[in-house]
Design a protein around this motif. Sequence first.
Motif, PDB file in Angstrom:
ATOM      1  N   LEU A  15      -0.299  -3.514   5.916  1.00  0.00           N
ATOM      2  CA  LEU A  15       0.434  -2.472   5.058  1.00  0.00           C
ATOM      3  C   LEU A  15       1.690  -1.685   5.833  1.00  0.00           C
ATOM      4  CD1 LEU A  15       0.877  -1.080   2.289  1.00  0.00           C
ATOM      5  CD2 LEU A  15      -1.221   0.156   3.053  1.00  0.00           C
ATOM      6  N   VAL A  16       0.897  -1.368   7.202  1.00  0.00           N
ATOM      7  CA  VAL A  16       1.357  -0.964   8.378  1.00  0.00           C
ATOM      8  C   VAL A  16       3.089  -1.490   8.187  1.00  0.00           C
ATOM      9  CG1 VAL A  16       1.693   0.179  10.508  1.00  0.00           C
ATOM     10  CG2 VAL A  16      -0.490  -0.508   9.365  1.00  0.00           C
ATOM     11  N   PRO A  17       3.391  -2.647   9.238  1.00  0.00           N
ATOM     12  CA  PRO A  17       4.630  -3.134   9.016  1.00  0.00           C
ATOM     13  C   PRO A  17       5.280  -3.154   8.036  1.00  0.00           C
ATOM     14  CG  PRO A  17       3.017  -5.116   9.814  1.00  0.00           C
ATOM     15  CD  PRO A  17       2.398  -4.053   9.464  1.00  0.00           C
ATOM     16  N   LEU A  18       4.902  -3.657   6.838  1.00  0.00           N
ATOM     17  CA  LEU A  18       5.554  -3.666   5.574  1.00  0.00           C
ATOM     18  C   LEU A  18       5.934  -2.215   5.144  1.00  0.00           C
ATOM     19  CD1 LEU A  18       6.295  -5.026   3.281  1.00  0.00           C
ATOM     20  CD2 LEU A  18       3.629  -4.392   1.960  1.00  0.00           C
ATOM     21  N   LEU A  19       5.799  -1.295   5.496  1.00  0.00           N
ATOM     22  CA  LEU A  19       5.519   0.679   5.066  1.00  0.00           C
ATOM     23  C   LEU A  19       7.134   0.683   5.798  1.00  0.00           C
ATOM     24  CD1 LEU A  19       2.443   1.741   3.868  1.00  0.00           C
ATOM     25  CD2 LEU A  19       4.711   0.965   2.424  1.00  0.00           C
ATOM     26  N   LEU A  20       6.859  -0.050   7.914  1.00  0.00           N
ATOM     27  CA  LEU A  20       8.138   0.373   8.504  1.00  0.00           C
ATOM     28  C   LEU A  20       8.562   0.117   8.184  1.00  0.00           C
ATOM     29  CD1 LEU A  20       5.869   0.296  11.683  1.00  0.00           C
ATOM     30  CD2 LEU A  20       6.717   2.225  10.582  1.00  0.00           C
ATOM     31  N   GLY A  21       9.105  -1.143   7.913  1.00  0.00           N
ATOM     32  CA  GLY A  21       9.715  -2.654   7.499  1.00  0.00           C
ATOM     33  C   GLY A  21      10.583  -2.054   5.806  1.00  0.00           C
ATOM     34  N   VAL A  22      10.123  -1.622   4.645  1.00  0.00           N
ATOM     35  CA  VAL A  22      10.725  -0.757   3.573  1.00  0.00           C
ATOM     36  C   VAL A  22      11.538   0.752   4.148  1.00  0.00           C
ATOM     37  CG1 VAL A  22      10.062   0.310   1.047  1.00  0.00           C
ATOM     38  CG2 VAL A  22       8.404  -1.449   2.029  1.00  0.00           C
ATOM     39  N   ALA A  23      10.851   1.424   4.842  1.00  0.00           N
ATOM     40  CA  ALA A  23      10.947   2.746   5.562  1.00  0.00           C
ATOM     41  C   ALA A  23      12.399   2.538   6.031  1.00  0.00           C
ATOM     42  CB  ALA A  23      10.531   4.008   6.754  1.00  0.00           C
ATOM     43  N   ALA A 294       6.231   1.299  -3.314  1.00  0.00           N
ATOM     44  CA  ALA A 294       5.661  -0.727  -2.296  1.00  0.00           C
ATOM     45  C   ALA A 294       4.460  -0.393  -1.810  1.00  0.00           C
ATOM     46  CB  ALA A 294       6.816  -0.290  -0.677  1.00  0.00           C
ATOM     47  N   VAL A 295       3.811   0.935  -1.856  1.00  0.00           N
ATOM     48  CA  VAL A 295       2.041   0.749  -1.705  1.00  0.00           C
ATOM     49  C   VAL A 295       1.451   0.884  -2.716  1.00  0.00           C
ATOM     50  CG1 VAL A 295       0.261   2.340  -1.172  1.00  0.00           C
ATOM     51  CG2 VAL A 295       2.650   3.016   0.548  1.00  0.00           C
ATOM     52  N   GLY A 296       2.068   1.128  -3.495  1.00  0.00           N
ATOM     53  CA  GLY A 296       1.683   0.648  -4.722  1.00  0.00           C
ATOM     54  C   GLY A 296       1.100  -0.592  -5.179  1.00  0.00           C
ATOM     55  N   PHE A 297       2.511  -1.564  -4.834  1.00  0.00           N
ATOM     56  CA  PHE A 297       2.722  -2.992  -5.125  1.00  0.00           C
ATOM     57  C   PHE A 297       2.023  -3.417  -4.063  1.00  0.00           C
ATOM     58  CE2 PHE A 297       4.803  -7.047  -3.453  1.00  0.00           C
ATOM     59  CZ  PHE A 297       5.064  -7.519  -5.104  1.00  0.00           C
ATOM     60  N   VAL A 298       1.501  -3.315  -3.204  1.00  0.00           N
ATOM     61  CA  VAL A 298       0.654  -4.175  -2.153  1.00  0.00           C
ATOM     62  C   VAL A 298      -0.891  -3.602  -2.434  1.00  0.00           C
ATOM     63  CG1 VAL A 298       0.100  -4.097   0.046  1.00  0.00           C
ATOM     64  CG2 VAL A 298       2.513  -3.987  -0.075  1.00  0.00           C
ATOM     65  N   LEU A 299      -1.128  -2.696  -2.890  1.00  0.00           N
ATOM     66  CA  LEU A 299      -2.102  -2.279  -3.860  1.00  0.00           C
ATOM     67  C   LEU A 299      -2.841  -3.283  -4.521  1.00  0.00           C
ATOM     68  CD1 LEU A 299      -2.311   1.643  -2.692  1.00  0.00           C
ATOM     69  CD2 LEU A 299      -3.706  -0.098  -1.484  1.00  0.00           C
ATOM     70  N   VAL A 300      -2.032  -2.862  -5.828  1.00  0.00           N
ATOM     71  CA  VAL A 300      -1.633  -3.957  -6.817  1.00  0.00           C
ATOM     72  C   VAL A 300      -2.322  -5.301  -6.190  1.00  0.00           C
ATOM     73  CG1 VAL A 300      -1.182  -4.847  -8.589  1.00  0.00           C
ATOM     74  CG2 VAL A 300      -0.888  -2.308  -8.790  1.00  0.00           C
ATOM     75  N   ASN A 301      -1.446  -6.066  -5.495  1.00  0.00           N
ATOM     76  CA  ASN A 301      -1.990  -7.620  -5.455  1.00  0.00           C
ATOM     77  C   ASN A 301      -3.074  -7.303  -4.236  1.00  0.00           C
ATOM     78  OD1 ASN A 301       0.998  -9.343  -5.499  1.00  0.00           O
ATOM     79  ND2 ASN A 301       1.571  -7.034  -5.419  1.00  0.00           N
ATOM     80  N   LEU A 302      -3.387  -6.133  -3.667  1.00  0.00           N
ATOM     81  CA  LEU A 302      -4.840  -6.940  -2.746  1.00  0.00           C
ATOM     82  C   LEU A 302      -5.908  -6.481  -4.143  1.00  0.00           C
ATOM     83  CD1 LEU A 302      -6.147  -6.785  -0.092  1.00  0.00           C
ATOM     84  CD2 LEU A 302      -6.277  -3.888  -0.797  1.00  0.00           C
TER      85      LEU A 302
END
Length: 319
Positions: A15-23, A294-302
């Motif tokens: 989740l960390v690199p994903l959020l950095l990339g989105v940001a 983006a965080v919501g999408f990742v959490l739902v997929n989790l």
Amino acid sequence: MIVVLRMLLGRILALVPLLLGVALFVFIVMRFSPVDPALAAFDGANATAAQLEQFRRENGLLDPWPLQYLYFVGNLLRGDFGVSVITRQPVLDTVATALPLTVQLTAMGLVIALVVGLALGVTSALFRDGWPDQLIRIVSLTGVAAPAFWVALLLVQWLAVGEGLFPTSGYVSPNDSVAGWLNSMALPAVALSMPVAAVLTRIVRTSMVEELDKDYVRTARGGGLPPVVVVGRNVLRNALVNPLTVLGLRIGYLLGGAVVIETMFALPGMGQNLIRAVGDGDTAKVQGFVITIAVGFVLVNLVVDVLYLIANPRLRSHA
């Protein structure tokens, strides 16, 4: 249990690199936007060059881009999305107000899509090549081809304007009236769910047909087990593995479609606020909304991945 915990830890670390990339992506896109946040903040007032310069300096807009990005990431790690240049209010407060409505709309759309997709998919498989199967195939193909906004327009024209059964726009909080809330959310949720329900229908049908053709089903039927028991206890559970893998991506579609649907029905959720923030050039708001989605999408997929492990014991044993 160890496999599930290992998977959860891996997803959290990813989740960390994903959020950095989105940001970073949103940051770069907003910096190339023709909208000037300083001019937008004064809302068309005759601001002097000195006032604009002071505003840019106070909000760090004159700093080098890499430094601005590092400041934003540092604030993000502390749970601070920044302050809106338009309203001068913390972005986190706006997100906290808009997010519940988007969650409600997405959840209702997901429930409708699951119910419709499972019911039609199972029915189509059980009546394979019969007239119910042919009819459901036509309906599902139409649903896949129909975008959510087009379905929304048809529903508004038919049920809201024509029949007057539902409002054309607006939102009623469930705290004020549960009936009014359901009435205001019904058309947006149905419009949002129909394309997803159509996709799930086709996937469930295909998975069910594959399971029904396997040897264990013929053995169970030959042993005298009732068809309801065979389908409900074995076939359906095994057939849900493939739809679960697609469900995570479809939930992302629901979140993305909510942006358009909320705007069409004037629902004050994340989507409508995001569109307004883009138009206003409110960089902090855009970044806050996109990262939250983006965080919501990742959490739902989790959650979907965990359900996939539960539904597929063989994956747990080999992982």
